[in-house]
Design an enzyme around this catalytic site. Structure first.
Site, PDB file in Angstrom:
ATOM      1  CB  SER A  34     -22.183  52.732  11.201  1.00 43.73           C
ATOM      2  OG  SER A  34     -22.999  51.815  11.917  1.00 43.73           O
ATOM      3  N   GLY A  40     -17.010  46.162  16.873  1.00 44.89           N
ATOM      4  CA  GLY A  40     -16.175  46.417  18.046  1.00 44.89           C
ATOM      5  C   GLY A  40     -15.779  47.883  18.112  1.00 44.89           C
ATOM      6  CB  SER A  63      -5.279  45.285  14.487  1.00 46.86           C
ATOM      7  OG  SER A  63      -4.371  46.357  14.400  1.00 46.86           O
ATOM      8  CE1 TYR A  67      -9.001  48.153  17.822  1.00 48.33           C
ATOM      9  CE2 TYR A  67      -6.684  48.732  17.573  1.00 48.33           C
ATOM     10  CZ  TYR A  67      -7.855  48.221  17.047  1.00 48.33           C
ATOM     11  OH  TYR A  67      -7.866  47.757  15.765  1.00 48.33           O
ATOM     12  CE  LYS A  98      -9.686  44.602  16.664  1.00 48.72           C
ATOM     13  NZ  LYS A  98     -10.983  44.095  16.162  1.00 48.72           N
ATOM     14  CG  PHE A 154      -0.221  45.725   7.851  1.00 46.29           C
ATOM     15  CD1 PHE A 154      -0.651  44.400   7.933  1.00 46.29           C
ATOM     16  CD2 PHE A 154       0.981  46.045   8.430  1.00 46.29           C
ATOM     17  CE1 PHE A 154       0.118  43.425   8.584  1.00 46.29           C
ATOM     18  CE2 PHE A 154       1.766  45.079   9.074  1.00 46.29           C
ATOM     19  CZ  PHE A 154       1.330  43.775   9.151  1.00 46.29           C
ATOM     20  CG  ASN A 155      -1.854  51.752   8.782  1.00 44.77           C
ATOM     21  OD1 ASN A 155      -1.136  50.819   9.167  1.00 44.77           O
ATOM     22  ND2 ASN A 155      -2.009  52.850   9.497  1.00 44.77           N
ATOM     23  CG  PHE A 184       0.942  63.340  14.843  1.00 45.89           C
ATOM     24  CD1 PHE A 184       0.708  64.663  15.212  1.00 45.89           C
ATOM     25  CD2 PHE A 184      -0.148  62.490  14.719  1.00 45.89           C
ATOM     26  CE1 PHE A 184      -0.589  65.126  15.456  1.00 45.89           C
ATOM     27  CE2 PHE A 184      -1.441  62.946  14.965  1.00 45.89           C
ATOM     28  CZ  PHE A 184      -1.667  64.254  15.329  1.00 45.89           C
ATOM     29  NE  ARG A 216      -0.911  58.985  16.639  1.00 42.28           N
ATOM     30  CZ  ARG A 216      -1.772  58.570  15.716  1.00 42.28           C
ATOM     31  NH1 ARG A 216      -2.909  59.236  15.504  1.00 42.28           N
ATOM     32  NH2 ARG A 216      -1.519  57.514  14.977  1.00 42.28           N
ATOM     33  N   GLY A 232       3.345  56.819  21.492  1.00 39.82           N
ATOM     34  CA  GLY A 232       2.961  55.445  21.173  1.00 39.82           C
ATOM     35  C   GLY A 232       3.169  55.060  19.717  1.00 39.82           C
ATOM     36  CG  ASP A 233       2.158  57.361  16.183  1.00 38.13           C
ATOM     37  OD1 ASP A 233       1.241  56.551  16.410  1.00 38.13           O
ATOM     38  OD2 ASP A 233       1.974  58.482  15.660  1.00 38.13           O
TER      39      ASP A 233
END
Ligand code: UD1
Length: 341
Positions: free
Chosen positions: A36, A82, A124, A149, A153, A178-179, A218, A293, A295-296
């Site tokens: 950042s 993180g 997450s 990752y 979590k 969520f997103n 994807f 993609r 893993g999606d």
């Protein structure tokens, strides 16, 4: 309350700083600015009208973290700091486990020493793993995840649960996002990924502003209405307000450890989000459909009932709000935050 916000210069942290000030809390930020820019602090101060004290160091440093709690009067901690890039975590797992766990250890140690009992943790939806039925509900207890990752979590949730239950008076809210997308409606703060964005919304925004040629969607063959994957996108200001609601609820929480999904409860496909962004921009944007993609998942969204019933929180902003606010931020800051201003 005087709230220590770790990672307060980051995307979700910075929006939460504004929501906290808006709700009448005092804020202290700790951030190492590894992902950042210090410019965000000046913008937070001008938007909120208050001074935002900042401690610039890496939270995995136990001595510095303890020293911070010795000089600042802290009533509660919201822990965002993180590493968060899924792909990078596969290549550098040790960095992810070390950073994401050591920072929590240092914070828990300092909280114990200085008798700080309130904690809100940035978790997450990835902790539900690949086999959880949708919509995700908090009771699902086979926490798992497909990346280092995500597993960091899961591990954090486990550590926080054990330590909290062993520490009289301590309480923790585990917020499973969520997103998160969107930006503050002022357009002054927003998401500023370094390099090529991994996530969908910042990628679309960079296509719209001319930094990327076209969106690659994807996967167009998922078992969804339009063949593209569905996610539960929520506005970052709703998410920020969810943190305030959780913080203010901690003392009244019958369970001392509680997980809450923060989502809208509805899925939106990649193409639906893309079309909504085109509406916000007012023109068509280039895209192509490519392979999935790795893993999606095809589709997941939150059951957000618990946050509504227990925290009195509900996401109110629409997909069009998310796109309009992202576009305001991106068009006013095409290259993200400047190095100084
Ligand atoms: C991803 C992570 C998740 C993490 C979250 C943080 C994976 C598998 N999951 O969630 O663990 O908590 O980010 O924000 O990486 N998409 C495209 N084109 C793009 C980018 C994305 O089509 O250029 C699609 C994806 O395939 C997905 C959707 O957009 O279907 C959302 O992707 P993204 O924003 O990366 O979020 P998640 O994958 O849900």
């Amino acid at each position: 309350m005087r709230v220590l916000v770790s990672g307060g210069a980051g995307y979700i942290g910075s929006h939460t700083v504004l929501a906290l000030v808006e709700a009448g809390h005092d804020v202290v930020v700790v951030d190492d600015f590894s992902n950042s820019k210090p410019t965000v602090i000046a913008r937070l101060e001008s938007l909120s009208g208050v001074h935002v004290p900042v401690h610039a160091f890496d939270l995995t440093d136990v001595d510095k973290t303890n020293a911070l709690f010795a000089v600042e009067e802290i009533d509660a901690v919201i822990h965002f700091a993180g590493l968060k890039a899924v792909g990078e975590s596969v290549r550098r797992p040790l960095d992810y486990y070390r950073t994401n766990l050591d920072s929590t250890f240092a914070l828990l140690e300092a909280m114990r020493r200085h008798d700080v009992t309130r904690l809100v943790f940035s978790s997450s939806a990835t902790v539900y793993g690949e086999r959880a039925p949708v919509p995700y509900i908090e009771e699902f207890d086979q926490l798992a995840s497909s990346s280092p990752y995500g597993r960091s979590k899961v591990m954090n949730e486990q550590v926080l649960t054990d330590v909290t239950l062993a520490t009289p008076g301590q309480r923790v809210a585990l917020l499973r996002y969520f997103n998160p997308v969107g930006a503050h409606p002022s357009g002054r703060i927003g998401e500023d990924p370094q390099g090529i964005p991994n996530n969908l919304m910042p990628f679309i925004a960079q296509v719209a502003v001319g930094r990327r040629e076209r969106l690659q969607v994807f996967g167009g063959d998922y078992p969804t209405a339009d063949g593209t994957a569905e996610r539960d996108y929520l506005h970052v200001m709703d998410l920020a307000e969810g943190h305030v609601a959780a913080l203010e609820h901690l003392d009244a929480m019958p369970e001392r450890v509680r997980a809450f999904n923060l989502g809208t409860g509805t899925g939106t496909s990649v193409l639906q989000l893309f079309r909504a962004f085109e509406r916000a921009v007012g023109r068509e944007l280039p895209y192509e459909i490519v392979g999935r993609r790795a893993g999606d998942l095809p589709a997941f969204w939150a059951d957000a009932t618990r946050a509504h019933e227990e925290l009195g929180w509900r996401a109110t902003r629409t997909i069009d709000d998310m796109c309009a606010d992202t576009w305001r931020w991106q068009s006013q800051n095409p290259e993200g935050y400047p190095d100084g201003e």
